[in-house]
Design an enzyme around this catalytic site. Structure first.
Site, PDB file in Angstrom:
ATOM      1  N   ASP A 123      58.723  81.544  25.044  1.00 17.74           N
ATOM      2  CA  ASP A 123      57.546  80.692  24.879  1.00 17.74           C
ATOM      3  C   ASP A 123      57.991  79.229  24.989  1.00 17.74           C
ATOM      4  O   ASP A 123      59.191  78.924  24.929  1.00 17.74           O
ATOM      5  CB  ASP A 123      56.910  80.970  23.515  1.00 17.74           C
ATOM      6  CG  ASP A 123      55.717  80.080  23.235  1.00 17.74           C
ATOM      7  OD1 ASP A 123      54.872  79.910  24.120  1.00 17.74           O
ATOM      8  OD2 ASP A 123      55.660  79.530  22.119  1.00 17.74           O
ATOM      9  N   ASP A 125      55.787  75.850  23.738  1.00 15.94           N
ATOM     10  CA  ASP A 125      55.398  74.993  22.616  1.00 15.94           C
ATOM     11  C   ASP A 125      55.663  75.652  21.272  1.00 15.94           C
ATOM     12  O   ASP A 125      55.308  76.819  21.053  1.00 15.94           O
ATOM     13  CB  ASP A 125      53.913  74.627  22.721  1.00 15.94           C
ATOM     14  CG  ASP A 125      53.651  73.672  23.868  1.00 15.94           C
ATOM     15  OD1 ASP A 125      54.111  72.524  23.796  1.00 15.94           O
ATOM     16  OD2 ASP A 125      53.016  74.087  24.857  1.00 15.94           O
TER      17      ASP A 125
END
Length: 292
Positions: A123, A125
């Site tokens: 991922d 953020d």
């Protein structure tokens, strides 16, 4: 025949029932007011649309439930057929079965040179970086901007401690992929900055997510990789809800942890787990050790 006395009275009666007309100035005033109200409503609509789009540019953070709530028509229940197979195969069957109405894209990666090489999906953020909007925070590594509806939006990005070393270390043994629910216009600029050497081989953005029960979900079964050889790292476990055995939830990074060591711990884990025939067994062992 009416008498002479009644005629004036009748004419006076008709006079009092004549239609009254508004003065021209008053009609113009009403028209101007209606036009102003219409403009205000239109401006409010555009402002609401702008703010809604702004709120969706980066990946929704996990403390806000991690996902956008879609309309009621998006919420679709589905169940696979009842098949008498082993627990792990049953789980794979259940999590990989998705009706066509829920499939938006097929994110097939190009073939790997070796079937033994694993894939790590990361991922962006709150996992690799933390981004914030104006005003500029007291500490950030770089900034990127995006023009939206003629307005320049600035994002101030702070890299998670150890992200450079982490990407370099895992890229020596694994295929590294970033899968974010953020928009490409924002996320691609961030990735270009944090990965100038190209350790990240493939990128997927919000348009590659799947809408399942009103949430953005990253479906690993559509990436063209054996589920025994793929692991996803995300700060929000709901994003890998279709393949929970393949996921490692990482502590979210909000920029205030100066001595964060989560990525370095993961680097050590990935250095050792390639000896497992099934990386899901390695993930299970890692999570059990984290609890202890």
């Amino acid at each position: 025949m009416l008498s002479d006395k009644q005629k004036p009275i009748r004419r006076q009666h008709r006079f009092h029932h004549k239609r009254r007309r508004f003065p021209v100035k008053k009609i113009k005033s009403i028209t101007v007011i209606a036009s102003i109200k219409k403009s205000i409503v239109k401006c409010r609509h555009h402002l609401t649309k702008f703010l809604s789009e702004l709120a969706r540019i980066v990946t929704p953070s996990c403390h806000l439930k991690g996902f956008e709530i879609l309309g009621q028509e998006e919420k679709t229940q589905f169940e696979p057929n009842n098949v008498n197979i082993g627990p792990r195969l049953q789980l794979e069957f259940e999590t990989s079965f998705v009706p066509p109405v829920l499939v938006s894209h097929r994110n097939l990666l190009p073939p790997l040179g070796s079937d033994k090489k694993g894939t790590i999906v990361l991922d962006l953020d709150e996992t690799l970086v933390h981004s914030s909007l104006d005003p500029p925070p007291s500490r950030y590594d770089f900034s990127v901007s995006r023009i939206m509806d003629g307005v320049t939006i600035n994002f101030y990005v702070l890299k998670r401690p150890g992200v450079d070393e982490f990407l370099e270390m895992i890229s020596k043994k694994y295929e590294v992929v970033v899968f974010t629910a953020g928009h490409e216009a924002y996320a691609s600029k961030v990735l270009d900055t944090i990965d100038p050497k190209g350790f990240i081989l493939h990128r997927f953005y919000r348009d590659s997510c799947k809408h399942v029960r009103g949430k953005f979900v990253k479906d690993l079964s559509e990436m063209g990789r054996n589920l025994r050889k793929i692991v996803i790292v995300d700060d929000n476990p709901k994003s890998f809800a279709l393949q929970p055995e393949n996921g490692i939830p990482i502590k979210p990074f909000f920029g205030d942890e100066l001595w964060d060591r989560e990525l370095m711990k993961l680097a050590g884990f990935f250095e050792r787990c390639d000896v497992f025939q099934d990386m899901r067994d390695a993930v299970k062992q890692y999570l059990e050790g984290a609890k202890d």
